[in-house]
Design an enzyme around this catalytic site. Structure first.
Site, PDB file in Angstrom:
ATOM      1  CE  LYS A  52     -21.418  19.987  14.917  1.00 36.58           C
ATOM      2  NZ  LYS A  52     -21.605  21.399  14.600  1.00 36.58           N
TER       3      LYS A  52
ATOM      4  NE  ARG B  66     -24.171  24.484   5.776  1.00 30.68           N
ATOM      5  CZ  ARG B  66     -23.207  23.654   5.387  1.00 30.68           C
ATOM      6  NH1 ARG B  66     -23.203  23.185   4.143  1.00 30.68           N
ATOM      7  NH2 ARG B  66     -22.263  23.265   6.222  1.00 30.68           N
TER       8      ARG B  66
ATOM      9  CG  ASN C 296     -24.180  20.200   7.640  1.00 32.15           C
ATOM     10  OD1 ASN C 296     -23.869  21.036   8.473  1.00 32.15           O
ATOM     11  ND2 ASN C 296     -23.423  19.163   7.373  1.00 32.15           N
TER      12      ASN C 296
END
Length: 641
Positions: free
Chosen positions: A116, A297, A295
């Site tokens: 992050k 995915r 994310n």
């Protein structure tokens, strides 16, 4: 085109991927641990390979075992689903090095967005607004404490490699920072193998808005609009919807354009989600929406995007991974209606949402005839809810022309869930969807916590459920009445509909029946009210607007079980003791942490119910305990008088 696919995952997402693969004519291979030997995803696949013991660290998280299974079965590609190894760049590279197709973004993109702190720095350079905070490399307690002071409380501690609400702590005051940091780091290390953190300013009226993006190997990137995922408990999403309530065209254009810039900055391919935090104190505005993370995915909540766009995101994943261009251009994508998804979890809202495990002896989640819904699940009646994995049972998704109609349909579906003896959050979902602020679109990520007293249900049967059960047991043995009489039966049985004792010159005396539900006893007046019910081997199973109860006639032979009222510290679920903070004979104060139990990948602190002294402490760090085990007792200290 891919012809044979291994799904490196389990449960609901594995079953969902298989559904699309089957429709495309792609053969599927499942992998499974000891705990999943009889699981639905194993039986749904064309082939299945055992990959190890039940703990994920010894099976689903061992990349070498999954690649070996792929070679053994001769697949073309591996789809990681979400969770587990889905955002592991080293595993993605190993799949590619093995000569297999990786159904996901390039390893370099995963690495760029995987931490992050680095992702935020990259987004700043790409012109994407980011949340104020600290994401530097100095991880000393002293530096982090100083940065938290500079940011201003409350602050949010987040694991740089985190996700799913794990490794995340809100801190309201400086005195709480050190303990929260320690707990956050420990959970992050256990979940992600990385205990580094970043700090963010806590947004006081936060909404969680995310944008679905998709890229291909030909340089094309599109967005498929936004989702609102603001309804969360313990930073875990519960209800998601698309489009976001209150989102105007200008703000939508700004946030979606920022998401596309973010994806292009890492040369993105495949399905991804750019997550933003919005300061909604003045509604949704483009200048008050900040990048949180990406994310790399497929998301748990992807079905709501599929429903409003008519796109099968898994089909797009398989086509893009096969080298094809995106099936649609940006101008060909549009929003149709409103979709909402509710996550049905095996957990007990009345006990702080603690996970619930065990056998689904009874499980019925079929949508009501008048309120059709999409059900994505990886379990069925008779399945085992294991302590080793995420406790999600199913996702209930509805799509309607309006948000109001979607909410109404989802409430009916939540109230129609029958699940026993495993506890679940169906009644909680119904209450949440019925909340006036949620219905008005005035939700924030703190709504559940703020309205816990009205939204979180207790586990007490309603008067109607008790009345129906009492009616059944009163009539049992007196007339052979079916649970659901036909019209012809109604007149014949009319005399028994309101059983009373008739006396001259006195008020009628209603019968009262003593009912048992486990160790609980209830006294109820019979009432025939057409509740849904079924006779099971353990008694009468009654569905109670999302709650499920099994009643028998009460017996008066008290059990004398230990309870928190007498100072017993009881394991609320099966798990592992990872920390013991007290010793035998130690004096403690009310609320003081005694030990920490880890289960379902989450930490649960057990605290002293009142001032006293610790006695009967027989567990130590590393011990495995079962649900309802007495771990120690807190005994009131002897009086000096």
């Amino acid at each position: 085109m891919i012809t044979k696919l291994l799904i490196a995952n389990r449960g609901e997402i594995a079953c969902r991927i298989m559904r699309t693969a089957r429709a495309m004519g792609v053969a599927t291979v499942a992998v499974y641990s000891d705990a999943d030997a009889k699981a639905l995803h194993v039986r749904s696949a064309d082939e299945a390979v055992h990959i190890g013991p039940s703990p994920a660290a010894e099976s689903y998280l061992v990349g070498a075992k999954i690649i070996a299974a792929a070679k053994q079965t001769g697949v073309d590609a591996i789809h990681p689903g979400y969770g587990f190894l889905s955002e592991n760049a080293d595993f993605a590279q190993a799949v590619i090095d093995a000569g297999l197709i990786w159904v996901g973004p390039k390893p370099s993109s995963i690495r760029a967005m995987g931490l992050k702190d680095a992702a935020k720095q990259l987004m700043r350079a790409a012109g994407v607004p980011v949340t104020p905070g600290y994401d530097g490399s100095d991880q000393s307690v002293e530096r982090l404490t100083a940065e938290a002071e500079a940011i201003g409380y409350p602050v949010l501690i987040k694991a740089v490699a985190g996700g799913g609400g794990k490794g995340m702590r809100k801190v309201d005051a400086p005195a709480d920072f050190a303990a929260a940091l320690e707990s956050c780091r420990r959970e992050a290390k256990a979940s992600f193998g990385n205990d580094e953190v970043l700090l963010e300013k806590w947004i006081t009226s936060p909404r969680h808005i995310e944008v679905q993006v998709f890229g291909d190997a030909h340089g094309n990137v599109v967005h498929l609009f936004e989702r609102d995922c603001s309804l969360q408990r313990r930073h875990q999403k519960v209800i998601e919807e698309a489009p976001a309530p209150g989102m105007d065209a200008a703000t939508r254009e700004a946030i979606c354009a920022a998401a596309v810039r973010a994806a292009k900055a890492v040369d993105y391919e495949g399905a991804g989600t750019i997550e933003f935090i919005a300061d909604a104190s003045e509604g949704l505005r483009a200048d008050r929406i900040f990048f949180m993370e990406m994310n790399t995915r497929l998301q748990v909540e992807h079905p709501v995007t599929e429903e409003i766009t008519g796109v099968d995101l898994v089909e797009w994943q398989l086509r893009v991974a096969s080298g094809e261009p995106l099936p649609k251009r940006q101008e060909e994508l549009s929003i149709n209606g409103h979709a909402i998804e509710a996550r049905l979890y095996a957990e007990d809202p009345a006990k702080g949402f603690l996970p619930s495990t065990g056998n689904l002896k009874y499980f019925d989640i079929q949508p009501p005839m008048r309120h059709p819904a999409r059900i994505d699940t990886g379990v069925e009646q008779g399945a085992e809810i294991s302590p080793f994995y995420d406790p999600m049972i199913a996702k209930i998704i509805v799509h309607r022309n309006s948000r109001e109609d979607a909410i109404a349909a989802l409430v009916q579906n939540a109230q129609g869930v029958s699940c026993w003896p495993v506890k679940n959050n169906a009644r909680f979902l119904s209450n949440l969807l019925s909340d006036e602020d949620y219905r008005a679109g005035n939700m924030t990520t703190g709504l559940i916590e703020a309205k816990a007293d009205t939204i979180i249900p207790d586990d007490v049967p309603s008067p109607k459920a008790l009345g129906f059960a009492a009616h059944y047991f009163l009539l049992e043995g007196r007339v052979n009445e079916p649970l659901y009489p036909s019209e012809d039966d109604q007149e014949r049985l009319a005399a028994w509909k309101a059983p009373t004792g008739f006396r001259l010159n006195a008020e009628p005396r209603k019968a009262r029946i003593a009912l048992a539900r486990g160790n609980d006893t209830f006294l109820a007046e019979p009432e025939y009210n057409y509740r849904w019910a079924e006779v099971v081997s353990e008694g009468l199973l009654v569905r109670d607007d999302g709650l499920s109860h099994v009643f028998t006639l009460a017996r008066h032979d008290g059990t004398g079980q230990a309870s928190a009222a007498d100072g017993a510290i009881i394991a609320p679920m099966p798990g592992k003791v990872i920390a013991v903070d007290v010793a035998e004979g130690q004096a403690v104060t009310a609320g003081q942490r005694l030990m920490v139990l880890e289960a379902m990948k989450m930490e649960h602190a057990l605290t002293a119910p009142f001032d006293g002294v610790v006695e009967g402490l027989e567990v130590s760090a590393g011990a495995q305990v079962q649900v309802d085990a007495v771990l120690c007792r807190v005994v009131p200290a002897a009086s000096d008088e």
